[in-house]
Write a protein that holds these residues in place. Structure first.
Motif, PDB file in Angstrom:
ATOM      1  N   UNK A   1     -29.682 -31.458 -27.846  1.00  0.00           N
ATOM      2  CA  UNK A   1     -28.438 -31.185 -27.453  1.00  0.00           C
ATOM      3  C   UNK A   1     -27.424 -31.215 -26.103  1.00  0.00           C
ATOM      4  N   UNK A   2     -26.419 -31.342 -26.172  1.00  0.00           N
ATOM      5  CA  UNK A   2     -25.124 -31.895 -24.855  1.00  0.00           C
ATOM      6  C   UNK A   2     -25.029 -31.526 -24.192  1.00  0.00           C
ATOM      7  N   UNK A   3     -25.474 -31.650 -22.763  1.00  0.00           N
ATOM      8  CA  UNK A   3     -25.391 -30.358 -21.868  1.00  0.00           C
ATOM      9  C   UNK A   3     -24.330 -29.934 -21.542  1.00  0.00           C
ATOM     10  N   UNK A   4     -22.962 -31.918 -21.937  1.00  0.00           N
ATOM     11  CA  UNK A   4     -20.768 -30.818 -21.508  1.00  0.00           C
ATOM     12  C   UNK A   4     -20.524 -31.572 -23.115  1.00  0.00           C
ATOM     13  N   UNK A   5     -19.959 -31.087 -23.116  1.00  0.00           N
ATOM     14  CA  UNK A   5     -18.909 -31.702 -24.370  1.00  0.00           C
ATOM     15  C   UNK A   5     -17.350 -31.733 -24.361  1.00  0.00           C
ATOM     16  N   UNK A   6     -16.458 -32.323 -24.275  1.00  0.00           N
ATOM     17  CA  UNK A   6     -15.230 -32.520 -23.919  1.00  0.00           C
ATOM     18  C   UNK A   6     -15.068 -32.697 -25.684  1.00  0.00           C
ATOM     19  N   UNK A   7     -13.860 -31.501 -26.392  1.00  0.00           N
ATOM     20  CA  UNK A   7     -13.529 -32.106 -28.431  1.00  0.00           C
ATOM     21  C   UNK A   7     -11.679 -31.816 -28.092  1.00  0.00           C
ATOM     22  N   UNK A   8     -12.190 -32.635 -27.692  1.00  0.00           N
ATOM     23  CA  UNK A   8      -9.850 -33.072 -28.437  1.00  0.00           C
ATOM     24  C   UNK A   8      -9.750 -32.591 -27.069  1.00  0.00           C
ATOM     25  N   UNK A   9      -9.699 -31.773 -25.965  1.00  0.00           N
ATOM     26  CA  UNK A   9      -9.376 -31.582 -24.720  1.00  0.00           C
ATOM     27  C   UNK A   9      -7.410 -31.886 -24.405  1.00  0.00           C
ATOM     28  N   UNK A  10      -6.710 -31.305 -23.872  1.00  0.00           N
ATOM     29  CA  UNK A  10      -5.173 -31.541 -23.966  1.00  0.00           C
ATOM     30  C   UNK A  10      -5.068 -30.510 -22.489  1.00  0.00           C
ATOM     31  N   UNK A  11      -5.052 -30.941 -21.497  1.00  0.00           N
ATOM     32  CA  UNK A  11      -4.004 -30.093 -20.838  1.00  0.00           C
ATOM     33  C   UNK A  11      -2.963 -30.051 -20.134  1.00  0.00           C
ATOM     34  N   UNK A  12      -1.293 -28.744 -20.467  1.00  0.00           N
ATOM     35  CA  UNK A  12      -0.118 -29.182 -20.382  1.00  0.00           C
ATOM     36  C   UNK A  12      -0.333 -27.949 -19.134  1.00  0.00           C
ATOM     37  N   UNK A  13       0.837 -28.869 -17.696  1.00  0.00           N
ATOM     38  CA  UNK A  13       1.339 -27.723 -16.900  1.00  0.00           C
ATOM     39  C   UNK A  13       2.678 -27.718 -16.976  1.00  0.00           C
ATOM     40  N   UNK A  14       3.409 -26.559 -17.085  1.00  0.00           N
ATOM     41  CA  UNK A  14       4.602 -26.043 -16.819  1.00  0.00           C
ATOM     42  C   UNK A  14       4.896 -26.126 -15.472  1.00  0.00           C
ATOM     43  N   UNK A  15       6.023 -27.243 -15.372  1.00  0.00           N
ATOM     44  CA  UNK A  15       7.094 -27.052 -14.320  1.00  0.00           C
ATOM     45  C   UNK A  15       8.655 -27.186 -15.017  1.00  0.00           C
ATOM     46  N   UNK A  16       8.557 -25.500 -14.263  1.00  0.00           N
ATOM     47  CA  UNK A  16       9.976 -24.811 -14.612  1.00  0.00           C
ATOM     48  C   UNK A  16      10.626 -25.193 -16.298  1.00  0.00           C
ATOM     49  N   UNK A  18      10.406 -28.389 -17.631  1.00  0.00           N
ATOM     50  CA  UNK A  18       9.801 -29.642 -18.000  1.00  0.00           C
ATOM     51  C   UNK A  18       8.171 -29.100 -18.057  1.00  0.00           C
ATOM     52  N   UNK A  19       7.210 -29.889 -18.979  1.00  0.00           N
ATOM     53  CA  UNK A  19       6.291 -29.646 -18.824  1.00  0.00           C
ATOM     54  C   UNK A  19       5.194 -31.283 -18.681  1.00  0.00           C
ATOM     55  N   UNK A  20       4.386 -31.404 -18.267  1.00  0.00           N
ATOM     56  CA  UNK A  20       3.633 -32.336 -17.486  1.00  0.00           C
ATOM     57  C   UNK A  20       1.973 -32.220 -18.290  1.00  0.00           C
ATOM     58  N   UNK A  21       1.756 -33.124 -18.705  1.00  0.00           N
ATOM     59  CA  UNK A  21       0.594 -33.838 -19.359  1.00  0.00           C
ATOM     60  C   UNK A  21      -0.593 -33.876 -18.737  1.00  0.00           C
ATOM     61  N   UNK A  22      -1.672 -32.902 -17.948  1.00  0.00           N
ATOM     62  CA  UNK A  22      -2.492 -33.554 -17.544  1.00  0.00           C
ATOM     63  C   UNK A  22      -3.442 -34.618 -18.146  1.00  0.00           C
ATOM     64  N   UNK A  23      -3.903 -33.503 -19.108  1.00  0.00           N
ATOM     65  CA  UNK A  23      -4.518 -34.021 -20.158  1.00  0.00           C
ATOM     66  C   UNK A  23      -4.551 -34.717 -21.257  1.00  0.00           C
ATOM     67  N   UNK A  24      -4.662 -35.449 -22.158  1.00  0.00           N
ATOM     68  CA  UNK A  24      -4.185 -35.861 -23.607  1.00  0.00           C
ATOM     69  C   UNK A  24      -5.445 -36.270 -24.239  1.00  0.00           C
ATOM     70  N   UNK A  25      -6.403 -35.112 -25.251  1.00  0.00           N
ATOM     71  CA  UNK A  25      -7.012 -35.512 -26.367  1.00  0.00           C
ATOM     72  C   UNK A  25      -8.026 -36.230 -25.439  1.00  0.00           C
ATOM     73  N   UNK A  26      -8.548 -35.725 -24.516  1.00  0.00           N
ATOM     74  CA  UNK A  26      -9.813 -36.333 -23.445  1.00  0.00           C
ATOM     75  C   UNK A  26     -11.030 -35.595 -24.480  1.00  0.00           C
TER      76      UNK A  26
END
Length: 231
Positions: A1-16, A18-26
């Motif tokens: 079993x892997x220690x850590x898995x990222x499965x299609x991880x995205x992170x979006x921040x809202x700035x007013x 607008x939206x900023x995509x910091x991570x895109x399908x990682x």
């Protein structure tokens, strides 16, 4: 079993408005005994990636699995226990407690988790000896060199026997010689103790000690075959 898995991880921040995509399908898998590096320009998403890996930040989409557990499904109060027992952090600066000597820098981690035992003290001394600090147990941070402080921070990260080590620019405050020493020690301890480790770095000279290198650009993560020069 892997220690850590990222499965299609995205992170979006809202700035007013607008939206900023910091991570895109990682997506990423890190196994026991594996030391990987993540490189990329400032603002590419490396810090967000490491914060999510360290259970400090929730993704907008996707799953983060640590030792088979989905971090999103863990209650916030229990995430603190995950960070304490399963994740070791090494930061840009050592962040040592100024009024604690080297040995107590490690033992305070055990006090946070509960009672300090005789075995805990023996383990702390063993770690410090492995990292060349056996003669510095009673020294305080101000009495240590920059490299010694960072080595103490490495030992502290391993103190609670975590599954994974997350290192954020661990050589940023060191000269070249000390920087190489620090990365070599992280690699050595990762293999010796069969842990997983992720290092975010801008210094590509340090990549020769890593098993895999990933490049982060505009929030996307990809394996960088050309950057690996492992000895």
């Amino acid at each position: 079993m892997p220690v850590l898995e990222f499965k299609n991880v995205s992170k979006i921040y809202k700035q007013g408005e607008n939206e900023v995509q910091a991570l895109n399908d990682v997506s990423l898998t890190v196994e026991q005994g594996e030391f990987i590096a993540v490189i990329g320009p400032s603002g590419s998403g490396k810090s967000t990636f490491l914060s999510i890996a360290g259970a400090l930040l929730n993704p907008t989409q996707g799953e983060v699995i640590l030792n088979g557990k989905n971090l999103h499904e863990i209650k916030p109060k229990d995430l603190a226990k995950v960070r304490l027992h399963e994740i070791g952090f090494i930061l840009q600066t050592s962040n040592l407690v100024p009024y604690l000597n080297v040995l107590d820098q490690l033992l305070v981690v055990k006090r946070m988790a509960g009672k300090v035992t005789k075995e805990d003290k023996q383990y702390a001394i063993q770690l410090l000896q492995e990292l060349g600090l056996g003669e510095k147990l009673k020294k305080f941070p101000e009495q240590l060199s920059g490299g010694e402080r960072q080595r103490t921070a490495i030992a502290r990260a391993f103190m609670n026997n975590p599954s994974i080590i997350l290192a954020d620019e661990p050589t940023a405050s060191l000269d070249s010689k000390r920087a190489f020493e620090v990365v070599q020690l992280i690699a050595k301890e990762t293999k010796l103790r069969n842990k997983a480790a992720i290092m975010v770095t801008h210094d590509e000279r340090m990549l020769e000690y890593c098993d895999k290198v990933y490049r982060m650009e505009d929030g996307r993560l990809s394996l960088d075959e050309t950057s690996t020069h492992k000895k």
